[in-house]
Design an enzyme around this catalytic site. Structure first.
Site, mmCIF file in Angstrom:
data_model
loop_
_atom_site.group_PDB
_atom_site.id
_atom_site.type_symbol
_atom_site.label_atom_id
_atom_site.label_comp_id
_atom_site.label_asym_id
_atom_site.label_seq_id
_atom_site.Cartn_x
_atom_site.Cartn_y
_atom_site.Cartn_z
ATOM 1 N N LYS A 125 0.787 -1.197 0.091
ATOM 2 C CA LYS A 125 -0.044 -0.018 -0.012
ATOM 3 C C LYS A 125 0.773 1.329 -0.186
ATOM 4 C CE LYS A 125 -3.850 1.812 2.920
ATOM 5 N NZ LYS A 125 -4.849 1.806 3.791
ATOM 6 N N SER B 38 -9.735 1.702 2.780
ATOM 7 C CA SER B 38 -8.711 2.476 1.967
ATOM 8 C C SER B 38 -7.584 1.551 1.333
ATOM 9 C CB SER B 38 -7.970 3.524 2.613
ATOM 10 O OG SER B 38 -7.203 2.984 3.807
ATOM 11 N N SER C 54 -10.300 -0.434 6.908
ATOM 12 C CA SER C 54 -9.279 -0.570 5.553
ATOM 13 C C SER C 54 -8.880 -1.553 5.160
ATOM 14 C CB SER C 54 -8.309 0.863 5.842
ATOM 15 O OG SER C 54 -9.063 1.996 5.668
#
Lengths: 442, 461
Positions: B66, B141, B165
């Site tokens: 990420k 996210s 997330s």
């Protein structure tokens, strides 16, 4: 008939001399280093970097708090204090808000006649900021100082003249140096003072109740020496008193002291006062100190200068002024007590005299100081016969000078004293030699 | 063998037996990325990793990371244009641990900008599309990391969770996502969102892979004062313990849940009962209260954490902040302002304490809590933008556990009537990640996750 009564509180910042910074492992010794050479993601506030508190810095702050007579609660925490400034890379400073390391302390200053106490409101630890360098129309940022541990000491508004402030600062410096946790050098910015100054008008004969404060106060920044501290406060008191006498209320503001003009100038007024939006620093767990840990630190504190001076007066009958001077530097006081132990309590005042009058170099290696001190005492027992002979010899060899002296030329005596001292190879006291010469010649 | 569907353990064997080289593996995934990324927008940065000759458990295996993890020498943006040109000079602890284990960074994945969102649509680099249905969002996210794992654009991935997330996108993309206990995995080098909530964690297609990744990234970090001292157990051994669990279910967590999800919940419950686990009704503080608590705490921390992007460093002005970040900064600044702190932040912290006590009470009676991973399956693009707090509402089933700092896992348990994955989450007591992997592994052994991940990989040849 009213009279003006100054009300002054102090905020003092002291940079600790720990090896590493407050929240990272960078060297905290930034003085004279190439700009931005002592930095890492943490003290640059880079994305993702996290602070890890320096245990030594926390412990030293506890030491300072305890030495200033503070209560050190078993729980303390860090908070974020937000404001935007280019030298503050995270947009907030990690500081302490409602749970500082130390609270409710007390520091006494004494001149041997009068003892005054000043209350300490709080002692907390925080991080220093970077430094802006303005150069040829550009502003550069040096982050070497960013996150260096900084202790903030806040007093109550217990000061009513600039002289007490100066003496308190000197005392504080000596205490901190005795603890050996900071250089506390105002000229280098290791110790910084921000006094809050205001003036209250009292009725003649009325005493301040300790609770009534004027509607305003003025904070003064940029004070780089004890002398400037006194000057800045005196300037401010005069400025405010003049305004008040004209029926005006001084503006609540921050002013800067200008060393060139010895005046203060307005920097920031109340309208742009900050809302720091304090909240608990989520990156650092609450600190919980065990009772035994705090007690251990307390036990390890050295005897502080003024209590030590008072003890020397009580135990050895020393003159306070001498005891005061001797205890200003811990190593000197240690040396003094060592010499007294070695040479006897009966010599304590004389040993003190020699130290105060700089007859010995207290910074020399201990053995040298001891033998120098012993020599000073030994000469008291200088053989009177030897001295008499030296006096006679010198006078015989310097007939012209002796005549000069007899004709009233006082300087001539000094020359003869020097000659005798020389012949005695320093093993005589100048006063004794002078007396012996006078006796011989007069 | 389909290399795309291979697990980390299988890749290990292939590499060790020299059936494939690390650079071939990297090239294989790069080819897949080149083929599918233009459509899916999973990766923001594709790397050219130097294959390491290490001997660690992940030696030579590329992973998707990420983009809020700082990666040395690699652009790290958190999907925010404000950091468009930020090349991190250091590695996050998670990254350095993965590298020590021999892993390579295949690329940096898309996310909601600054992790502000539950759909990956707030990314300043455009949304990631859900590989199951490209008219839909992957969740967020960590949408890029979940989608990369699901579509096999990497063997596995690393994401982070503040509240949902990891679990959210894992659920919507049909993969496994582990949200560890707060403090189990170091946050050092993860671009901070809600500092008291953020938890890095793995995405994978098998429980064993999650166990392996967690093993590597978990543990005390001298660079993160909030990382936990607790010893890290052997997660692979924990995974295989075959414990019989008492699983709590709370009606409060089933309110307003989509019918297909509700049906799947009952189905999963039956499957687990058949395997010998027992269910027990519990009562928890209704999750809706967590929305307020979470919103206040997180916005406050966001407003503070983003203050370092002051327009002086990083080459962009503050005007580069986009709408969602601005909204959060405004709200957080307000709640921390003088005179409001007690009414908002302080009160929220007090409720947080109540939530923690509530979970502690429940975990005296049950080993795990099961709930749907989100009330609905993947939503269409644009749905979130219609309502400013929609993300929080979507995350309502993640927030209580996140606020309490509890560990959780989301596993794929079926498909809805639109052939979209449904996920179930299990929450456990502090540092009981082992129990979560155990239940997941048992379910996987029994059901093979109903072949969900294979179905998708077959569609992404």
């Amino acid at each position: 008939m009213k009279y003006p009564y100054p009300i002054i509180g102090l905020e003092i910042h002291v940079e600790l001399k720990t090896k590493s910074k407050m929240f990272c492992q960078c060297s905290a010794d930034y003085f004279g280093k190439a700009p931005n050479s002592q930095v890492c993601p943490v003290c640059l506030g880079l994305p993702g970097a996290l602070p890890v508190p320096n245990k030594t810095a926390v412990e030293w702050t506890i030491r300072i708090a305890q030495a200033l007579g503070c209560t050190v609660p078993e729980r303390s925490k860090f908070d974020r204090k937000h404001y935007f400034y280019p030298d503050l890379p995270k947009g907030y400073q990690i500081s302490q808000y409602d749970e500082p390391i130390g609270i409710n302390g007390r520091v006494a200053i004494s001149d041997g006649i009068e003892r005054k106490e000043f209350r300490i409101r709080r002692v907390h630890i925080e991080e220093d900021t970077g430094k802006l360098i303005h150069k040829g129309g550009e502003t550069l940022i040096d982050f070497n100082r960013s996150s260096v541990p900084l202790v903030e000491i806040v007093t109550e508004a217990d000061f009513h003249n600039s002289g007490d402030v100066k003496r308190f600062l000197e005392e504080l410096q000596v205490i901190i140096r005795t603890l050996d946790v900071a250089n506390a050098d105002m000229e280098k910015g290791d110790m910084r003072l921000e006094p809050n100054i205001s003036v209250l008008y009292l009725e003649k004969g009325q005493k301040w109740d300790g609770k009534t404060f004027p509607k305003y106060k003025v904070e003064v920044k940029n004070i780089n020496s004890f002398r400037f501290a006194k000057m800045a406060i005196d300037y401010e008191l005069e400025r405010q008193t003049k305004l008040l006498e004209n029926g005006e209320t001084p503006v609540q503001e921050t002013r800067g002291f200008n060393e060139k003009t010895n005046a203060t100038v307005s920097q920031r007024t109340k309208e742009d006062a900050h809302d720091y939006r304090y909240f608990p620093e989520p990156d650092i767990p609450v600190m919980v100190f065990g009772k035994s840990y705090l007690e251990r630190i307390r036990q390890s504190l050295p005897e502080l200068p003024t209590p030590r001076a008072e003890r020397l007066v009580a135990e050895l009958g020393l003159r306070f002024q001498d005891a005061f001077l001797i205890t200003r530097v811990k190593s000197t006081a240690d040396l003094y007590e060592m010499l007294v132990a070695k040479m006897g309590k009966d010599k304590s005042q004389k040993i003190a005299n020699h130290i105060v009058n700089r007859k010995v170099d207290v910074t020399a290696p201990v053995e040298e100081v001891v033998s120098a001190m012993e020599a000073l005492f030994a000469e008291k027992n200088a053989d009177p016969a030897l001295l008499e002979k030296a006096v006679a010899d010198v006078c015989a060899a310097n007939g012209k000078v002796v005549t000069d002296y007899k004709n009233g030329k006082q300087q001539a005596l000094m020359f003869l004293v020097g000659q005798v001292m020389r012949q005695m190879r320093g093993q005589a006291d100048a006063a004794d030699v002078t007396a012996a010469l006078r006796k011989y010649l007069d | 063998m389909n290399l795309a569907a291979a697990t980390l353990a299988e890749l290990r064997t292939l590499l060790d037996t020299k059936k494939i080289s690390s650079s071939e593996l990297v090239d294989f995934f790069r080819a897949r990325i080149e083929k599918h990324n233009p459509k899916l927008n999973v990766y923001l940065t594709v790397c050219d990793p130097e294959s390491a000759a290490g001997t660690g458990p992940l030696a030579g295996i590329p992973l998707a990371i990420k983009d809020n993890f700082c990666t040395k020498g690699i652009r790290t943006t958190a999907s925010a244009k404000l950091l468009d040109s930020f090349i991190s000079p250091y590695d996050a602890t998670v990254i350095s641990r993965l590298k020590e284990a021999g892993a390579l960074v295949q690329g940096k994945t898309n996310m909601d900008a600054w992790a502000h969102g539950s759909s990956t649509e707030t990314s300043d680099y455009g949304p990631t599309l859900n590989p199951w249905d490209t008219t839909r969002v992957p969740g967020g996210s960590s949408g890029g990391s979940a989608a990369a794992t699901a579509a096999a654009l990497a063997p596995a991935a690393i994401g982070s969770e503040t509240a949902g997330s990891i679990r959210g996108p894992a659920s919507w993309c049909g993969v496994i996502g582990v949200k560890p206990t707060y403090g189990r995995v170091s946050r050092y080098g993860v671009i901070a969102m809600g500092s008291s909530l953020d938890c890095p964690g793995p995405f994978s297609r098998t429980i064993e892979d999650s166990a392996l990744l967690l093993q590597i990234i978990a543990g005390k970090d001298p660079f993160d004062a909030t990382s936990a001292e607790e010893a890290v157990p052997d997660y692979t051994a924990e995974m295989k313990k075959k414990r019989t669990f008492t699983i709590g279910i709370a009606d409060e967590y089933l309110e307003g849940v989509q019918e297909d999800v509700r049906k799947n919940f009952d189905q999963t419950k039956k499957e687990l009962e058949k395997m010998g686990h027992t269910f027990k009704k519990i009562s928890l503080i209704p999750p809706k209260y967590s929305i307020s608590v979470y919103t206040i705490l997180q916005r406050a921390e966001v407003s503070s954490n983003l203050s370092r992007y002051d327009g002086i460093r990083y080459g962009e002005k503050r005007t580069a902040f986009t709408a969602e970040a601005k909204r959060r900064i405004m709200l957080g600044t307000y709640t921390l302002s003088h005179g409001y702190y007690d009414a908002y932040y302080k009160k929220a912290q007090q409720v947080r304490t109540l939530l923690i006590e509530d979970f502690r009470r429940v975990f005296r009676d049950v080993d795990l809590i099961m709930a749907p991973s989100g009330p609905v399956t993947a939503l269409k693009l644009g749905e979130f933008e219609k309502y400013p707090f929609f993300g929080e509402i979507m995350d309502v089933l993640y927030e209580p556990g996140a606020i309490a700092g509890l560990p959780a896992i989301s596993i794929p348990t079926g498909l809805d009537s639109n052939s979209l994955p449904i996920g179930m989450q299990f929450m456990a007591n502090y540092f009981s990640e082992g129990a979560l992997l155990d239940i997941g592994y048992q379910y996987e052994q029994e059901t093979g996750f109903h072949g969900i991940s294979k179905q998708l990989i077959d569609r992404y040849a």
